[in-house]
Scaffold this active site. Structure first.
Site, short mmCIF file in Angstrom:
data_model
loop_
_atom_site.label_atom_id
_atom_site.label_comp_id
_atom_site.label_asym_id
_atom_site.label_seq_id
_atom_site.Cartn_x
_atom_site.Cartn_y
_atom_site.Cartn_z
CB CYS A 160 -1.63 6.91 1.04
SG CYS A 160 -2.87 5.92 1.89
CD GLU A 215 -2.86 -1.25 0.20
OE1 GLU A 215 -3.03 -0.23 -0.51
OE2 GLU A 215 -3.50 -2.30 0.03
#
Length: 521
Positions: free
Chosen positions: A296, A262
Site C-alpha cells: 500500500c 488502512e
C-alpha cells in the site's frame, strides 16, 4: 529450507482447519493454496461455517471478559513471550510468507521482524496506558480520564502483508485487554494458521483458555460480511482496497461500531532540482519494485523537476534493466511474482491504459514465461510517462508500474523554485488517496515546506527516504480514501480502548458545574 521443512517447522499439515478459539475447527469448503512462485500446491485450509464462526466469537467474548481482569503489565508479559516465539520461528515463518505470497526472502524475514518489533513495543506500552488528570471548576473535586479495554477486535488483513498487519493490531489489543478475531485474506491463510499456532502455544503455556487470539478463515462474502455486521465486535480493523474500506465503514458505521481503516495508496516522491539523485535512485527502486509493487506504500508516481528529469529517468531505466526477477526464495532475487493471475491482468491493463491516454512506456511491462518463470505470474517492472490527471494514474494499480510526471522549468531558482514546488505539491495531492509521500531535496526550505500544512496531505510524509518501509514506532495510516485509520506506534493504542471521564466529589457539598443553582428547598 525446502517447502517440506518450512511446513513441518510451523506445524502446517496437508489439510488444516481454518478456525481457532482455543480449539481447532473448520468443516466448510476446502481452500487449496498454490504458491505464486510456481503454481504448485502448498496445502489446503478448511474454511469455517457460519455456525462455527458464531461459536468462535462467543468464545472470544468469553476470553475477553477474563483477559481484561489481568493487569496490563502481566498482559505485556504474555506478548513478550509471543515475540520470543516469533524469534524462534522467524526463518520458517518468513519463508512461508515468501512461499505463499511471493515477496522475496529478505522481505519475508523483514515482515516477521516487524511482528517481533511490535511485540517489543507493546511490552513497553503495557506499562504506559496513561490517562490524564484535569482541573475541576468545583471546589474539592478532581477529574481524570482513564482507558478501558473495548472488547473483541476484528482484524481483516490483506494478502500483501499476511502476518505483520495482524501483529500491529493483535499485540496492541492484547496489552490493552482486548481479544482479537482474525479474518485473513483467502489468498494467504496458511501464514495465518501458522501464526495462530504460535500464539496458541503461548496462550496454553500461560493457562489462557479460551485463547485471546482467534482465527476464522472464510470468504469475504460469508465470514467477512458476518463479522462486519456482528454487534459482538465493537471494533473492526480492516486493511485492503478503498472499495473494501468503504464497505467496512458503511456496515460497521451503520451499527455504530468503530473501525480502523488502512486502505489504498497512490504514493508519490517529489524529486526537486536540489535532490541528491544518488539517494533518490535506490529509494525509488525499493519503493516501486519491492514486493513487486504490491505494498500500500509502494511508490506509484515520480514528480520530478524538469531540470533533473532526464538524468533521473536515464538512471532509473538502466537500474530497472538490472533487476533480478525470479524465485523469491533464492538469494539475489529482487522481485518475485505477482500474487495472482488477476494481478497480472490488472498490470497489463494498466500498461495499455496509460498508452491509450497518451503516455509512453520507457521500459518493462512484459509478462515473462518459460521454464525460468513457471506459473505465469512474473512480469518486468514498468516505467511510463504520464500526466497526473490520467484516469489510470488516479487509480491504484497494485503492481510494479511507475509513472513519471514532470513539473517546473529548467532554470528556476530562489523564490521561483518554491513557487514551482507549489506546482509539484498540487500535483502530488491531486489524487483520491493519501497514505505515504516523500520529497528528495537538499534544500531545508523545500523540505520544511513539504512537511508543513501547505505541503503533503498524506498521513506519512518523508524527507530523503522513500515512501515504503515505515518503522513501527510511528502511527501508520493515511487520509482521504486511505481511510484515516492509525495502527502500530505512537498513541495508536487508544483506538483499541474506550475513554472514560471520571469526576470525584470529596467535599460535603454538591455544587453543579457552570454555577447552576437547582435548589428544591
Amino acid at each position: 529450507m525446502t517447502k517440506a521443512q518450512i511446513l513441518s517447522a510451523l506445524g502446517i499439515e496437508n489439510t488444516n482447519p481454518g478456525g481457532f478459539d482455543g480449539r481447532w475447527v473448520g468443516s466448510g469448503p476446502n481452500l487449496d493454496i498454490r504458491s505464486p512462485i510456481d503454481g504448485e500446491r502448498i496445502a489446503s485450509v478448511t474454511q469455517v461455517t457460519e455456525a462455527e464462526y458464531d461459536a468462535i466469537v462467543d468464545r472470544a467474548q468469553a476470553a475477553f471478559l477474563e483477559w481484561r481482569k489481568v493487569p496490563a503489565p502481566k498482559r505485556g508479559e504474555v506478548v513478550r513471550q509471543l515475540g520470543n516465539k516469533l524469534r524462534e520461528k522467524k526463518e520458517a515463518l518468513g519463508a512461508l510468507v515468501t512461499l505463499e505470497m511471493g515477496k522475496i526472502k529478505a522481505e519475508g524475514q523483514g515482515e516477521v521482524q516487524e511482528m517481533i518489533d511490535i511485540c517489543d513495543f507493546a511490552v513497553g506500552l503495557s506499562r504506559q496506558l496513561y490517562g490524564l488528570t484535569m482541573a475541576s471548576e468545583r471546589a474539592d473535586h478532581h477529574m481524570r480520564e482513564q482507558w478501558h479495554p473495548v472488547g473483541v477486535v476484528g482484524v481483516i488483513s490483506a494478502f500483501n502483508f499476511p502476518v505483520a498487519v495482524w501483529s500491529w493490531n493483535a499485540a496492541l489489543a492484547a496489552v490493552c485487554g482486548d481479544a482479537t478475531l482474525w479474518k485473513p485474506s483467502e489468498g494467504t491463510p496458511l501464514t495465518a494458521v501458522a501464526v495462530t499456532k504460535i500464539a496458541a502455544e503461548v496462550c496454553a503455556e500461560n493457562g489462557i483458555d479460551p485463547a485471546i487470539f482467534s482465527l476464522a478463515v472464510g470468504t469475504g462474502a460469508t465470514i467477512g460480511d458476518r463479522l462486519l455486521h456482528d454487534t459482538r465486535i465493537p471494533l473492526v480493523s480492516a486493511t485492503g482496497s478503498c472499495a473494501v474500506g468503504k464497505r467496512v465503514a458503511e456496515v460497521v458505521g451503520k451499527r455504530l461500531g468503530r473501525s480502523i481503516l488502512e486502505l489504498g495508496g497512490n504514493n508519490a516522491i517529489i524529486v526537486t532540482q536540489n535532490a541528491n539523485l544518488d539517494m533518490a535512485l535506490p529509494a525509488i527502486l525499493f519503493g516501486a519494485v519491492g514486493t513487486a509493487g504490491q505494498r500500500c506504500t509502494s511508490t506509484r508516481r515520480i514528480i520530478v523537476h524538469r531540470s533533473v528529469r532526464d538524468a533521473l529517468v536515464d538512471r532509473l531505466v538502466a537500474a530497472y534493466k538490472g533487476i533480478k526477477i525470479g524465485n523469491p526464495l533464492e538469494d539475489g532475487t529482487l522481485m518475485g511474482p505477482l500474487v495472482s493471475q488477476r494481478a497480472v491482468t490488472d498490470f497489463v491493463s494498466a500498461k495499455q491504459a496509460v498508452q491509450d491516454e497518451g503516455g509512453t512506456i520507457l521500459c518493462g511491462g512484459e509478462v515473462l514465461g518459460g521454464d525460468d518463470y513457471p506459473g505465469g505470474q512474473y512480469v518486468t517492472p514498468c516505467i511510463a510517462t504520464a500526466n497526473n490527471d490520467f484516469a489510470i494514474v488516479q487509480h491504484e494499480t497494485f503492481g510494479p508500474i511507475l509513472y513519471i510526471i514532470e513539473y517546473g522549468s529548467a532554470d528556476a531558482t530562489g523564490s521561483a523554485a518554491i513557487d514551482e514546488l507549489d506546482e509539484a505539491i498540487a500535483i502530488h495531492n491531486a489524487v483520491p488517496q493519501g497514505l505515504s509521500s516523500s520529497i528528495f531535496t537538499d534544500s531545508f526550505r523545500e523540505a520544511e515546506y513539504f512537511l508543513s500544512h501547505r505541503g503533503s496531505d498524506c498521513g506519512i510524509a518523508n524527507v530523503n527516504i522513500g515512501t515504503s518501509g515505515a518503522e513501527i514506532g510511528g502511527a501508520f495510516g493515511g487520509e482521504k480514501e486511505t481511510g484515516g485509520g492509525r495502527e502500530s506506534g505512537s498513541d495508536a493504542w487508544k483506538a483499541y480502548m474506550r475513554r472514560q471521564t471520571n469526576t470525584v466529589n470529596w467535599s460535603t457539598d454538591l455544587p453543579l458545574a457552570q454555577g447552576i443553582s437547582f435548589d428544591v428547598g
